[in-house]
Design a protein around this motif. Structure first.
Motif, PDB file in Angstrom:
ATOM      1  N   ASN A 498       0.844  -1.194   0.000  1.00  0.00           N
ATOM      2  CA  ASN A 498       0.000   0.000   0.000  1.00  0.00           C
ATOM      3  C   ASN A 498       0.880   1.244   0.000  1.00  0.00           C
ATOM      4  N   LEU A 499       0.278   2.351  -0.386  1.00  0.00           N
ATOM      5  CA  LEU A 499       0.964   3.631  -0.510  1.00  0.00           C
ATOM      6  C   LEU A 499       0.223   4.666   0.336  1.00  0.00           C
ATOM      7  N   TYR A 500       0.997   5.476   1.088  1.00  0.00           N
ATOM      8  CA  TYR A 500       0.403   6.480   1.971  1.00  0.00           C
ATOM      9  C   TYR A 500       1.100   7.822   1.741  1.00  0.00           C
ATOM     10  N   TYR A 501       0.358   8.885   2.015  1.00  0.00           N
ATOM     11  CA  TYR A 501       0.912  10.239   1.902  1.00  0.00           C
ATOM     12  C   TYR A 501       0.819  10.944   3.254  1.00  0.00           C
ATOM     13  N   GLN A 505       4.906  15.445   6.849  1.00  0.00           N
ATOM     14  CA  GLN A 505       6.288  15.086   6.534  1.00  0.00           C
ATOM     15  C   GLN A 505       6.649  15.362   5.079  1.00  0.00           C
ATOM     16  N   SER A 506       5.668  15.762   4.251  1.00  0.00           N
ATOM     17  CA  SER A 506       5.879  15.912   2.801  1.00  0.00           C
ATOM     18  C   SER A 506       6.578  14.682   2.243  1.00  0.00           C
ATOM     19  N   ALA A 507       5.970  13.540   2.524  1.00  0.00           N
ATOM     20  CA  ALA A 507       6.602  12.274   2.152  1.00  0.00           C
ATOM     21  C   ALA A 507       5.552  11.261   1.729  1.00  0.00           C
ATOM     22  N   LEU A 508       6.003  10.331   0.885  1.00  0.00           N
ATOM     23  CA  LEU A 508       5.236   9.147   0.561  1.00  0.00           C
ATOM     24  C   LEU A 508       5.823   7.969   1.332  1.00  0.00           C
ATOM     25  N   TYR A 509       4.967   7.064   1.744  1.00  0.00           N
ATOM     26  CA  TYR A 509       5.416   5.853   2.424  1.00  0.00           C
ATOM     27  C   TYR A 509       4.883   4.638   1.677  1.00  0.00           C
ATOM     28  N   ALA A 510       5.776   3.705   1.412  1.00  0.00           N
ATOM     29  CA  ALA A 510       5.406   2.448   0.771  1.00  0.00           C
ATOM     30  C   ALA A 510       5.495   1.348   1.817  1.00  0.00           C
ATOM     31  N   LEU A 511       4.402   0.618   1.995  1.00  0.00           N
ATOM     32  CA  LEU A 511       4.382  -0.490   2.945  1.00  0.00           C
ATOM     33  C   LEU A 511       4.310  -1.799   2.172  1.00  0.00           C
ATOM     34  N   ILE A 512       5.192  -2.734   2.521  1.00  0.00           N
ATOM     35  CA  ILE A 512       5.243  -4.045   1.872  1.00  0.00           C
ATOM     36  C   ILE A 512       5.223  -5.111   2.957  1.00  0.00           C
ATOM     37  N   CYS A 513       4.222  -5.957   2.934  1.00  0.00           N
ATOM     38  CA  CYS A 513       4.128  -7.072   3.876  1.00  0.00           C
ATOM     39  C   CYS A 513       4.118  -8.367   3.080  1.00  0.00           C
ATOM     40  N   LYS A 514       5.024  -9.253   3.411  1.00  0.00           N
ATOM     41  CA  LYS A 514       5.078 -10.529   2.694  1.00  0.00           C
ATOM     42  C   LYS A 514       5.202 -11.670   3.689  1.00  0.00           C
ATOM     43  N   LYS A 515       4.467 -12.725   3.384  1.00  0.00           N
ATOM     44  CA  LYS A 515       4.515 -13.945   4.175  1.00  0.00           C
ATOM     45  C   LYS A 515       5.559 -14.852   3.551  1.00  0.00           C
ATOM     46  N   LYS A 516       6.720 -14.971   4.219  1.00  0.00           N
ATOM     47  CA  LYS A 516       7.826 -15.732   3.653  1.00  0.00           C
ATOM     48  C   LYS A 516       7.598 -17.238   3.766  1.00  0.00           C
ATOM     49  N   SER A 517       6.960 -17.651   4.839  1.00  0.00           N
ATOM     50  CA  SER A 517       6.682 -19.068   5.064  1.00  0.00           C
ATOM     51  C   SER A 517       5.437 -19.164   5.928  1.00  0.00           C
ATOM     52  N   GLN A 518       5.062 -20.364   6.297  1.00  0.00           N
ATOM     53  CA  GLN A 518       3.878 -20.537   7.134  1.00  0.00           C
ATOM     54  C   GLN A 518       4.069 -19.945   8.517  1.00  0.00           C
ATOM     55  N   THR A 519       5.320 -19.733   8.913  1.00  0.00           N
ATOM     56  CA  THR A 519       5.589 -19.245  10.276  1.00  0.00           C
ATOM     57  C   THR A 519       6.267 -17.876  10.315  1.00  0.00           C
ATOM     58  N   GLU A 520       6.561 -17.288   9.154  1.00  0.00           N
ATOM     59  CA  GLU A 520       7.311 -16.024   9.158  1.00  0.00           C
ATOM     60  C   GLU A 520       6.697 -15.010   8.192  1.00  0.00           C
ATOM     61  N   THR A 521       6.339 -13.854   8.745  1.00  0.00           N
ATOM     62  CA  THR A 521       5.826 -12.729   7.960  1.00  0.00           C
ATOM     63  C   THR A 521       6.619 -11.482   8.326  1.00  0.00           C
ATOM     64  N   GLU A 522       6.950 -10.674   7.330  1.00  0.00           N
ATOM     65  CA  GLU A 522       7.768  -9.481   7.566  1.00  0.00           C
ATOM     66  C   GLU A 522       7.131  -8.274   6.900  1.00  0.00           C
ATOM     67  N   VAL A 523       7.162  -7.140   7.597  1.00  0.00           N
ATOM     68  CA  VAL A 523       6.677  -5.890   7.028  1.00  0.00           C
ATOM     69  C   VAL A 523       7.858  -4.923   6.901  1.00  0.00           C
ATOM     70  N   SER A 524       7.907  -4.201   5.783  1.00  0.00           N
ATOM     71  CA  SER A 524       8.920  -3.169   5.553  1.00  0.00           C
ATOM     72  C   SER A 524       8.228  -1.887   5.133  1.00  0.00           C
ATOM     73  N   ILE A 525       8.774  -0.748   5.583  1.00  0.00           N
ATOM     74  CA  ILE A 525       8.229   0.560   5.224  1.00  0.00           C
ATOM     75  C   ILE A 525       9.358   1.397   4.630  1.00  0.00           C
ATOM     76  N   TYR A 526       9.077   2.006   3.487  1.00  0.00           N
ATOM     77  CA  TYR A 526      10.037   2.866   2.799  1.00  0.00           C
ATOM     78  C   TYR A 526       9.451   4.271   2.682  1.00  0.00           C
ATOM     79  N   SER A 527      10.336   5.252   2.673  1.00  0.00           N
ATOM     80  CA  SER A 527       9.878   6.641   2.514  1.00  0.00           C
ATOM     81  C   SER A 527      10.561   7.284   1.323  1.00  0.00           C
ATOM     82  N   MET A 528       9.912   8.305   0.771  1.00  0.00           N
ATOM     83  CA  MET A 528      10.465   9.070  -0.344  1.00  0.00           C
ATOM     84  C   MET A 528       9.900  10.481  -0.281  1.00  0.00           C
ATOM     85  N   ASN A 529      10.732  11.458  -0.592  1.00  0.00           N
ATOM     86  CA  ASN A 529      10.286  12.850  -0.588  1.00  0.00           C
ATOM     87  C   ASN A 529       9.134  13.064  -1.554  1.00  0.00           C
TER      88      ASN A 529
END
Length: 852
Positions: A498-501, A505-529
């Motif tokens: 998903n994408l947020y504004y 902060q005058s910034a965009l945020y990109a959120l990426i959540c992926k389920k790597k396996s049945q027992t492991e899920t990871e979320v990452s957030i990136y920013s850009m001006n």
């Protein structure tokens, strides 16, 4: 009764206001910042930034020279040099920052060893103008710093030119490494009160920026171009979370991560890079699928919804409780739906989704504070999930997704790249456009960010190397890429993006959540001006009609060169009665310090190794030519050049390419793992951006392994290796292949200016294969009596082995016996000299021994 009506209306306004803040960006936005960010302490000296004006060529002073620029002072290290000017009389004029008694910071003007303080404290965090003037007629140096003027007498009569460097000064005998933390832009040079140079420092080509008048280069070392920050993602958060976690953003400075089977909510502040936990005291969320949540800004509540069971549950930060105790019991039928708020209707609209092995095209109107759920089927839109939605005016816009006309998963689902509008209310569907051909498949994030001023949408996609941001419009088919790749590994069992504004902060945020396996899920957030910019607007190009202007001295030098070349040609034609075919078409011809090969005389036209367009050349020197025939080698910084070389060498050696760990060990061995990966991602993004200028050139990644696919881009190195294989496995007397190989090898040594440990094995193997194959060719019957071929082979052997005695015997014999005894003696003398220098002993054979 009136009070009851007010109580019913207030939540509608609260809901409307909060969703508008999150999903629609204001028409007015922060102006794009630009300039050069000069890296200073705590970076080590070799990583600090320098900028040398006019590519280190002297700049004429005239009667008066004035340097003007805008500067933004950062607090991280306001100490040291801002710029240093060196005259051809070895005088230096510097602007520095120094510390006062109470650690306040002041500028000082230094002329040779004399220090002249400026009685104005430095202002941080804003752009100010600075100018320095050198007057030969007035014999003075003047400074204007943020409106404060200072003049000092200084004799400049003997000086005629100067060199200028910002940041770390690289000039020999004038090096300075204590540099101030500043950003600079709009650098101008006025000569005799007329503008002579203007470096805006906005668009750029790699480590170089061109001035807008003469296209003179300002060359940077370790640059950080501020414009790139509007197209570059920076990871600000990464965490392992529970499967089926939900994510919400408050439109300003907080992400909420709701983990369904725990009694806590994670809160992350991207502005402060801070995280804390909230304990949930009572209740549970309503959602039975990931992402069915939003944040109500006015009431400061999280609202979860369950489409399958038509209910909601609200989390109050005041009571730290959910409003419902009932968990979802039905299997989800709307996975990866896309929901968006309509301000006009005070309702949330959900479109599409997946469940029970089926895709749907349901548009569901939800009113958490009103009439519950209403379902409308949009039959003119094929069923799908993973769409992106946004509201603009009274229309809902639906972009892309994955599904098929039947909605049944087993019947060949495909990706859609189309845009629809749906009027609200009325639900009239209009198909605006569809893109049927895309370079690579992708899926969009859940929400699009609306640019109301330009009637456009920003969409986060899974396109190319971990995701990119694109811009689309209702009125024009197609996508405009507005970011470098995120470089996130998107492979997994489940993916949500998903994408947020953030307006604050005058910034965009990109959120990426992926389920790597049945027992492991990871979320990452990136920013850009914000606002993002098109990648094409970063690259600085020479416009038609704006070719570089030449001074009188340039014309005189050019005339002298033409005369010299004409004289050489005249003398050459007197010595020879015919001109051989020149098979070397490289813009960087091979030069060997021992013997420079003459062109091979053969009867074939040179159609096989023309490298004037879409070419990467390694023989005789590194060169990259774009599809228009322009030499763009200057866009490659040393690291970027090494990255390209590594990828080509390893892709040719192993079809899998180069492992990410090896790439880091080769190029960033002194950095931490995270820092090295960030550098790797940035440089791979830059390489992909430049690759667009070459042709159908691809940088591919699979399982942390990178490779290059050249497609229609030609490379002399790979063509030679292909010819090696052809001659080894096929007919060793293949005349066409041999002529092609010799003409290519005549171009010179493999990457002579690149000297690193990792390239030595490639050079050694290349030279060994060349010498072995050509030595065999010398004794092949078709060429025993062909002096042209044998001379060409001798010259190439000298390139790879300057003390090759067989090459000496061959070349001297042919030259001597054909009557060119003086040239044979010259070749012999050069060989003896180099033999002594390289081996430390004298060559024991005379010229007579050699030619006999």
């Amino acid at each position: 009764m009136i009070w009851q009506l007010v109580r019913n209306i207030i939540p509608y306004f609260a809901f409307s206001f909060s969703l508008i803040l999150m999903l629609v960006r204001p028409a007015e936005c922060k102006e794009i910042d630009y300039g050069l960010y000069i890296k200073s302490y705590p970076e080590i000296d070799s990583k600090k930034t320098s900028l040398v004006l006019n590519a280190n060529d002297p700049i004429s002073l005239g009667r008066e020279l004035r340097l003007s620029f805008d500067m933004f002072v950062r607090k991280d290290n306001a100490f040291g040099v801002v710029f240093r000017l060196i005259t051809d009389n070895d005088d230096h004029i510097d602007l520095l920052f120094t510390a006062g008694q109470n650690n306040e910071r002041y500028p000082i003007l230094v002329v040779n060893e004399e220090v002249h303080p400026v009685s104005r404290e430095i202002a941080f965090g804003k752009w100010i103008n600075v100018s320095v003037g050198l007057s030969k007629t007035g014999n003075q140096v003047s400074l204007v710093f943020d409106g404060k003027e200072l003049s000092v007498p200084f004799g400049l009569a003997k000086a005629s030119s100067a060199r200028i460097a910002f940041g770390r000064c690289p000039f020999e005998s004038f090096e300075m490494a204590d540099i101030a933390s500043v950003n600079i832009r709009d650098v101008k040079l006025f000569r005799n009160q007329a503008l002579a140079y203007y470096w805006k420092l906005k668009e750029h080509n790699g480590d170089r920026a061109l001035d807008s008048l003469n296209h003179a280069e300002a060359v940077a070392t370790n640059p950080v171009w501020m414009l790139d920050m509007y197209a570059t993602w920076e990871k600000v958060y990464s965490k392992k979370v529970q499967n089926n976690s939900l994510f919400a953003f408050n439109g300003s400075d907080k992400f909420y991560i709701v983990q369904p089977d725990t009694n806590k909510i994670l809160v992350f502040d991207p502005a402060r890079h801070a995280e804390h936990e909230l304990a949930v005291l009572h209740g549970c969320m309503a959602s039975n699928a990931p992402n069915q949540i939003y944040y109500d800004a006015l009431t400061d509540e999280l609202i979860t919804y369950n489409i399958d069971e038509n209910r909601y549950s609200t989390f109050s930060f005041h009571t730290r409780s959910w409003s419902s105790d009932q968990k979802g019991t039905k299997d989800p039928g709307y996975l990866n739906n896309s929901s968006v708020f309509s301000a006009r209707d005070s309702a949330v609209f959900s479109f599409g989704g997946y469940g029970y092995y089926s895709y749907n095209n349901d548009l569901i109107r939800m009113s958490p504070h009103g009439n519950g759920f209403e379902t409308i089927t949009l039959s003119s839109i094929p069923p799908r999930y993973f769409s992106a939605t946004a509201m603009m005016g009274n229309s809902l816009y639906i972009f892309a997704g994955r599904g098929n006309p039947s909605g049944r998963q087993e019947l060949s689902p495909r990706n859609y790249y189309d845009l629809y509008s749906v009027t609200i209310p009325g639900y009239k569907v209009t198909k605006l456009w569809e893109e049927t051909s895309v370079p690579s498949d992708f899926l969009p994030g859940e929400n699009m960010i609306v640019d109301t001023e330009n009637r456009a949408f920003y969409v986060l996609t899974t396109q190319v190397s971990g995701g990119r941001l694109i811009r689309i419009t209702p009125d024009k088919q197609g996508f405009d890429t507005v970011s470098f790749p995120i470089e996130e590994d998107l492979e997994g069992l489940y993916l949500y993006t998903n994408l947020y504004y953030s307006s604050s902060q005058s910034a965009l945020y990109a959120l990426i959540c992926k389920k790597k396996s049945q027992t492991e899920t990871e979320v990452s957030i990136y920013s850009m001006n914000f606002p993002p910019i098109s990648l094409s607007s970063i690259h600085q190009t020479v416009r038609n009609g704006q070719q570089r202007k030449f001074s009188l001295s340039h014309y005189l030098m050019l005339a002298a060169a033409v005369c010299g070349v004409s004289l050489l040609v005249w003398r050459y034609r007197r010595r020879r009665t015919h001109k051989p075919h020149d098979l070397r078409s490289s813009p960087h011809p091979a030069i060997n310090t021992l013997q420079q090969p003459e062109p091979l005389e053969i009867g074939l036209a040179d159609t096989h190794h023309e490298f004037s367009k879409s070419a990467i050349c390694f023989l005789g020197g590194f060169a990259v030519i774009d599809r228009e025939g322009n030499d763009i080698s200057g866009q490659f910084t040393p690291t970027l050049k090494y990255l390209l070389i590594l990828l080509i060498l390893h892709s040719r050696k192993d079809i899998k390419g180069l492992a990410g760990r090896k790439m880091i060990n080769f190029l960033w061995p002194d950095k931490s793992e995270e820092s090295a990966k960030n550098n790797r991602n940035v440089y791979l993004s830059k390489l992909r951006a430049i690759a667009d200028q070459l042709g159908q050139f691809e940088v591919q990644s699979t399982n942390e392994t990178w490779s290059i696919k050249l497609n229609d881009v030609r490379c002399d190195y790979t063509e030679i290796l292909d010819l090696f294989d052809r001659l080894k496995s096929g007919n060793p007397s293949d005349k066409t292949a041999i002529y092609r190989l010799l003409a290519l090898l005549q171009r010179g040594e493999l990457l002579p200016a690149v000297e690193t440990d990792w390239i030595d094995p490639f050079k050694s193997e290349f030279s060994s294969t060349t010498v072995e194959l050509l030595t065999k060719l010398l004794h092949s019957s078709p060429y025993v009596d062909n002096d042209d071929i044998r001379l060409a082979i001798a010259d190439i052997l000298f390139i790879h082995d300057p003390v090759n005695e067989e090459a000496l015997h061959l070349k001297c014999s042919i030259l001597f016996n054909s009557g060119r005894k003086g040239i044979a003696k010259h070749v012999y003398d050069n060989f003896c000299r180099d033999y002594q220098q390289l081996l430390g002993i004298a060559f024991s054979h005379s010229l007579t021994d050699i030619v006999d």
